[in-house]
Motif scaffolding. Structure first.
Motif, mmCIF file in Angstrom:
data_model
loop_
_atom_site.group_PDB
_atom_site.id
_atom_site.type_symbol
_atom_site.label_atom_id
_atom_site.label_comp_id
_atom_site.label_asym_id
_atom_site.label_seq_id
_atom_site.Cartn_x
_atom_site.Cartn_y
_atom_site.Cartn_z
ATOM 1 N N LEU A 29 0.834 -1.208 0.000
ATOM 2 C CA LEU A 29 0.000 0.000 0.000
ATOM 3 C C LEU A 29 0.866 1.255 0.000
ATOM 4 O O LEU A 29 0.623 2.180 -0.784
ATOM 5 C CB LEU A 29 -0.932 0.000 1.219
ATOM 6 C CG LEU A 29 -1.795 1.251 1.402
ATOM 7 C CD1 LEU A 29 -2.727 1.451 0.213
ATOM 8 C CD2 LEU A 29 -2.593 1.158 2.693
ATOM 9 N N SER A 32 2.334 2.092 -3.269
ATOM 10 C CA SER A 32 1.373 2.511 -4.291
ATOM 11 C C SER A 32 0.901 3.950 -4.082
ATOM 12 O O SER A 32 0.197 4.489 -4.930
ATOM 13 C CB SER A 32 0.166 1.573 -4.297
ATOM 14 O OG SER A 32 -0.663 1.821 -3.183
ATOM 15 N N CYS A 33 1.295 4.552 -2.964
ATOM 16 C CA CYS A 33 0.830 5.902 -2.636
ATOM 17 C C CYS A 33 1.862 6.961 -2.982
ATOM 18 O O CYS A 33 3.065 6.761 -2.797
ATOM 19 C CB CYS A 33 0.512 6.002 -1.143
ATOM 20 S SG CYS A 33 -0.901 5.037 -0.634
ATOM 21 N N ASP A 34 1.382 8.082 -3.416
ATOM 22 C CA ASP A 34 2.199 9.259 -3.658
ATOM 23 C C ASP A 34 2.721 9.782 -2.317
ATOM 24 O O ASP A 34 1.984 9.788 -1.324
ATOM 25 C CB ASP A 34 1.327 10.304 -4.363
ATOM 26 C CG ASP A 34 2.049 11.585 -4.612
ATOM 27 O OD1 ASP A 34 1.812 12.536 -3.841
ATOM 28 O OD2 ASP A 34 2.847 11.637 -5.558
ATOM 29 N N MET A 37 0.645 12.472 -0.698
ATOM 30 C CA MET A 37 -0.592 11.936 -0.138
ATOM 31 C C MET A 37 -0.318 11.345 1.249
ATOM 32 O O MET A 37 -1.077 11.555 2.186
ATOM 33 C CB MET A 37 -1.175 10.862 -1.067
ATOM 34 C CG MET A 37 -2.528 10.357 -0.642
ATOM 35 S SD MET A 37 -3.176 8.979 -1.641
ATOM 36 C CE MET A 37 -2.590 9.295 -3.266
ATOM 37 N N LEU A 38 0.787 10.611 1.374
ATOM 38 C CA LEU A 38 1.158 10.039 2.664
ATOM 39 C C LEU A 38 1.431 11.133 3.698
ATOM 40 O O LEU A 38 1.012 11.028 4.850
ATOM 41 C CB LEU A 38 2.388 9.141 2.528
ATOM 42 C CG LEU A 38 2.167 7.777 1.897
ATOM 43 C CD1 LEU A 38 3.497 7.104 1.603
ATOM 44 C CD2 LEU A 38 1.306 6.903 2.788
ATOM 45 N N ASN A 86 -8.190 8.827 -0.149
ATOM 46 C CA ASN A 86 -7.477 8.327 -1.329
ATOM 47 C C ASN A 86 -6.671 7.071 -0.991
ATOM 48 O O ASN A 86 -6.645 6.113 -1.769
ATOM 49 C CB ASN A 86 -6.555 9.403 -1.897
ATOM 50 C CG ASN A 86 -7.296 10.510 -2.607
ATOM 51 O OD1 ASN A 86 -8.471 10.373 -2.955
ATOM 52 N ND2 ASN A 86 -6.640 11.634 -2.807
ATOM 53 N N ILE A 87 -6.023 7.075 0.170
ATOM 54 C CA ILE A 87 -5.249 5.898 0.588
ATOM 55 C C ILE A 87 -6.178 4.724 0.871
ATOM 56 O O ILE A 87 -5.891 3.585 0.487
ATOM 57 C CB ILE A 87 -4.357 6.237 1.800
ATOM 58 C CG1 ILE A 87 -3.269 7.218 1.358
ATOM 59 C CG2 ILE A 87 -3.746 4.971 2.405
ATOM 60 C CD1 ILE A 87 -2.432 7.779 2.488
ATOM 61 N N LYS A 90 -7.209 3.279 -2.387
ATOM 62 C CA LYS A 90 -6.117 2.474 -2.945
ATOM 63 C C LYS A 90 -6.059 1.115 -2.263
ATOM 64 O O LYS A 90 -5.878 0.094 -2.921
ATOM 65 C CB LYS A 90 -4.778 3.197 -2.794
ATOM 66 C CG LYS A 90 -4.532 4.278 -3.804
ATOM 67 C CD LYS A 90 -3.102 4.762 -3.722
ATOM 68 C CE LYS A 90 -2.832 5.806 -4.771
ATOM 69 N NZ LYS A 90 -2.797 5.268 -6.123
#
Length: 114
Positions: A29, A32-34, A37-38, A86-87, A90
């Motif tokens: 996960l 896969s996240c920007d 965003m994190l 968003n997370i 995902k």
């Protein structure tokens, strides 16, 4: 009525529930996240959740993320919630694709939730 069902399903699994991911799934996960965003999602998270995410990263990447969170000024609550959503989306997409497993409850009664 389908909108109500989708809302209930979304409410069943929250960002804080991501602490229940196994380390391998959490790593997938995170990758896969920007990064931005994190940073936003973790800026508005409790320390144990933040530490769990950072603990699954390389020492260097974790230090950079922690520094970004600490040096970032105040952020809008809606931006934090958008990043968390968003997370979560995902995570649900990765679970549906079979890339991660989302379980809730003890091992004997665990459920996969999408």
């Amino acid at each position: 009525m389908p909108d109500s069902a989708a809302l209930v399903k979304q409410l069943m699994f929250t960002f804080d529930d991501l602490v229940e991911l196994d380390p391998m799934s959490l790593g997938v996960l995170i990758r896969s996240c920007d990064t931005d965003m994190l940073v936003y999602a973790l800026k508005g998270s409790k320390a144990p959740i933040r530490d769990m995410f950072i603990g699954q990263m390389s020492e260097r990447a974790g230090a950079i993320l922690r520094d970004s969170i600490e040096t970032m000024g105040p952020v809008l609550a809606r931006d934090v919630e958008q990043a968390k959503n968003n997370i979560l989306q995902k995570a649900k997409n990765l679970a549906e694709a079979g890339a991660i497993v989302i379980q809730r409850g003890d091992n004997a009664n665990s459920q996969v939730i999408y």
